[in-house]
Design a protein around this motif. Structure first.
Motif, mmCIF file in Angstrom:
data_model
loop_
_atom_site.group_PDB
_atom_site.id
_atom_site.type_symbol
_atom_site.label_atom_id
_atom_site.label_comp_id
_atom_site.label_asym_id
_atom_site.label_seq_id
_atom_site.Cartn_x
_atom_site.Cartn_y
_atom_site.Cartn_z
ATOM 1 N N PRO A 101 50.276 38.246 65.315
ATOM 2 C CA PRO A 101 48.984 38.105 64.894
ATOM 3 C C PRO A 101 48.088 37.370 65.421
ATOM 4 C CG PRO A 101 50.446 38.136 63.657
ATOM 5 C CD PRO A 101 51.193 38.319 64.483
ATOM 6 N N THR A 102 49.109 35.996 65.961
ATOM 7 C CA THR A 102 48.182 33.949 66.442
ATOM 8 C C THR A 102 48.126 34.439 67.827
ATOM 9 O OG1 THR A 102 49.912 33.336 65.160
ATOM 10 C CG2 THR A 102 48.691 32.044 66.721
ATOM 11 N N PHE A 135 53.614 48.274 58.674
ATOM 12 C CA PHE A 135 53.912 47.878 56.591
ATOM 13 C C PHE A 135 55.003 48.773 57.032
ATOM 14 C CE2 PHE A 135 52.711 48.109 53.073
ATOM 15 C CZ PHE A 135 52.839 46.903 52.299
ATOM 16 N N ALA A 136 53.757 49.941 56.883
ATOM 17 C CA ALA A 136 54.844 50.734 55.957
ATOM 18 C C ALA A 136 56.135 51.086 56.570
ATOM 19 C CB ALA A 136 54.555 53.107 56.275
ATOM 20 N N ALA A 137 56.484 51.149 57.585
ATOM 21 C CA ALA A 137 57.629 50.957 58.573
ATOM 22 C C ALA A 137 58.724 49.647 58.130
ATOM 23 C CB ALA A 137 57.676 51.163 59.693
ATOM 24 N N TYR A 138 58.330 49.226 57.836
ATOM 25 C CA TYR A 138 59.052 47.496 57.359
ATOM 26 C C TYR A 138 59.213 47.935 55.876
ATOM 27 C CZ TYR A 138 60.355 42.864 56.172
ATOM 28 O OH TYR A 138 60.395 41.613 55.420
ATOM 29 N N LYS A 139 58.223 48.958 55.388
ATOM 30 C CA LYS A 139 58.465 48.634 53.814
ATOM 31 C C LYS A 139 59.949 49.906 53.701
ATOM 32 C CE LYS A 139 56.324 46.022 52.400
ATOM 33 N NZ LYS A 139 56.781 44.360 51.380
ATOM 34 N N LEU A 140 60.225 50.514 54.083
ATOM 35 C CA LEU A 140 61.290 51.600 54.794
ATOM 36 C C LEU A 140 62.582 51.550 55.314
ATOM 37 C CD1 LEU A 140 58.593 54.992 55.352
ATOM 38 C CD2 LEU A 140 59.849 54.397 53.294
ATOM 39 N N ASP A 174 59.256 34.462 53.122
ATOM 40 C CA ASP A 174 60.172 35.231 53.886
ATOM 41 C C ASP A 174 59.191 36.652 53.860
ATOM 42 O OD1 ASP A 174 58.630 36.657 51.899
ATOM 43 O OD2 ASP A 174 60.256 35.940 50.429
ATOM 44 N N ARG A 175 59.916 36.734 55.055
ATOM 45 C CA ARG A 175 59.183 37.774 55.314
ATOM 46 C C ARG A 175 58.346 39.246 55.060
ATOM 47 N NH1 ARG A 175 59.733 35.358 58.593
ATOM 48 N NH2 ARG A 175 61.270 34.690 60.310
ATOM 49 N N ASP A 176 58.765 39.250 53.365
ATOM 50 C CA ASP A 176 58.162 40.397 52.849
ATOM 51 C C ASP A 176 56.936 39.772 52.558
ATOM 52 O OD1 ASP A 176 59.856 41.804 52.682
ATOM 53 O OD2 ASP A 176 61.026 41.276 50.973
ATOM 54 N N THR A 177 56.694 38.797 52.647
ATOM 55 C CA THR A 177 55.271 37.920 52.182
ATOM 56 C C THR A 177 54.632 37.695 53.361
ATOM 57 O OG1 THR A 177 56.554 36.270 50.705
ATOM 58 C CG2 THR A 177 54.577 35.638 51.359
ATOM 59 N N TRP A 178 55.390 37.478 54.292
ATOM 60 C CA TRP A 178 54.385 37.597 55.996
ATOM 61 C C TRP A 178 54.096 38.706 56.342
ATOM 62 C CZ3 TRP A 178 55.382 39.535 60.617
ATOM 63 C CH2 TRP A 178 54.753 39.892 61.608
ATOM 64 N N VAL A 179 54.761 39.918 55.542
ATOM 65 C CA VAL A 179 54.571 41.590 56.358
ATOM 66 C C VAL A 179 52.420 41.832 55.066
ATOM 67 C CG1 VAL A 179 55.008 43.758 56.045
ATOM 68 C CG2 VAL A 179 56.470 42.060 56.846
ATOM 69 N N ASN A 180 52.999 40.810 53.966
ATOM 70 C CA ASN A 180 51.850 41.874 53.085
ATOM 71 C C ASN A 180 50.746 40.635 53.008
ATOM 72 O OD1 ASN A 180 53.114 43.002 51.359
ATOM 73 N ND2 ASN A 180 54.426 41.944 49.914
ATOM 74 N N PHE A 181 51.305 39.448 53.627
ATOM 75 C CA PHE A 181 50.382 39.285 54.307
ATOM 76 C C PHE A 181 48.797 39.670 56.007
ATOM 77 C CE2 PHE A 181 48.420 35.296 57.525
ATOM 78 C CZ PHE A 181 47.717 35.261 56.640
ATOM 79 N N LYS A 182 49.887 39.711 56.274
ATOM 80 C CA LYS A 182 49.648 40.458 57.695
ATOM 81 C C LYS A 182 48.828 40.830 57.538
ATOM 82 C CE LYS A 182 52.074 42.299 62.557
ATOM 83 N NZ LYS A 182 51.155 43.149 62.221
ATOM 84 N N LEU A 183 49.215 42.310 57.066
ATOM 85 C CA LEU A 183 48.092 43.805 56.419
ATOM 86 C C LEU A 183 47.012 42.959 55.631
ATOM 87 C CD1 LEU A 183 47.345 46.468 56.221
ATOM 88 C CD2 LEU A 183 49.269 47.249 54.364
ATOM 89 N N LEU A 211 43.452 40.815 56.826
ATOM 90 C CA LEU A 211 42.220 42.297 56.523
ATOM 91 C C LEU A 211 41.036 41.358 55.762
ATOM 92 C CD1 LEU A 211 40.810 45.057 56.537
ATOM 93 C CD2 LEU A 211 42.168 45.448 54.900
ATOM 94 N N GLY A 212 41.914 41.117 54.658
ATOM 95 C CA GLY A 212 41.565 40.430 53.494
ATOM 96 C C GLY A 212 40.824 39.523 53.762
#
Length: 184
Positions: free
Chosen positions: A78-79, A14-19, A142-151, A155-156
């Motif tokens: 993840p799947t 997640f952090a590396a994707y954001k950076l 989009d990828r941003d949504t997927w990356v946020n969902f992934k974490l 998790l939630g």
């Protein structure tokens, strides 16, 4: 504490994707996953099978993402992990004398066999659904949504499901012995 350690590759992804981008994030996740398994082996001289399966999937699918420069492989990871969990839980219902969830929690609680089977089936369905939901988010957003969902989303949902499981189990637990013990 172990739960947070298990999340380390996902958090670093997640952090590396954001950076940076999905490819840097994938490389970071691969390295973190291998390092994590190596650390566990160094500390405990054993690694659980599912940790090895998870690492193998990120190495193979993450590696394919990097080699072919196509993020579809990492989107499936993840799947693949959740469906592997679902298969293991489902398989444990027919192989061996106890379902997997009972093997994991048998020391902490005593439950009727039917409750263990229902609980195991619930985890099987949860992991299967979570894997399918990952595909939906990966290919409809989009990828941003997927990356946020992934974490955060996965998790939630997992924490919410574990809480629902705890509430379900609380109905089946026997009250603790409340009588004071006689002094000798």
């Amino acid at each position: 504490m172990r739960f947070l350690f298990d999340l380390l590759p996902v958090v670093l992804f997640f952090a590396a994707y954001k950076l940076a981008d999905i490819y840097v994030a994938t490389a970071v996740a691969v390295i973190a996953s291998v390092a994590q398994v190596a650390w566990i082996w160094w500390r405990e001289r054993r690694v659980e099978r599912m940790a090895l399966v998870t690492m193998a999937l990120i190495v193979v699918l993450g590696g394919a993402t990097l080699v072919f420069h196509d993020d579809i492989f990492v989107l499936w990871k993840p799947t693949a992990v959740n469906w592997a969990f679902a298969l293991v839980f489902a398989g444990s219902a027919v192989i061996g004398d106890k379902p997997l969830i009972q093997r994991m929690l048998d020391e902490q609680m005593e439950l009727p066999a039917a409750v263990w089977r229902r609980l195991n089936a619930a985890w099987t369905m949860f992991f299967a659904a979570l894997g399918a939901l990952n595909l939906y988010v990966a290919f409809h957003f989009d990828r941003d949504t997927w990356v946020n969902f992934k974490l955060f989303g996965m998790l939630g949902l997992t924490l919410a499901f574990a809480l629902a499981q705890a509430l379900y189990l609380s109905r089946h637990l026997k009250p603790a012995d409340t009588e004071p013990h006689a002094k000798e």
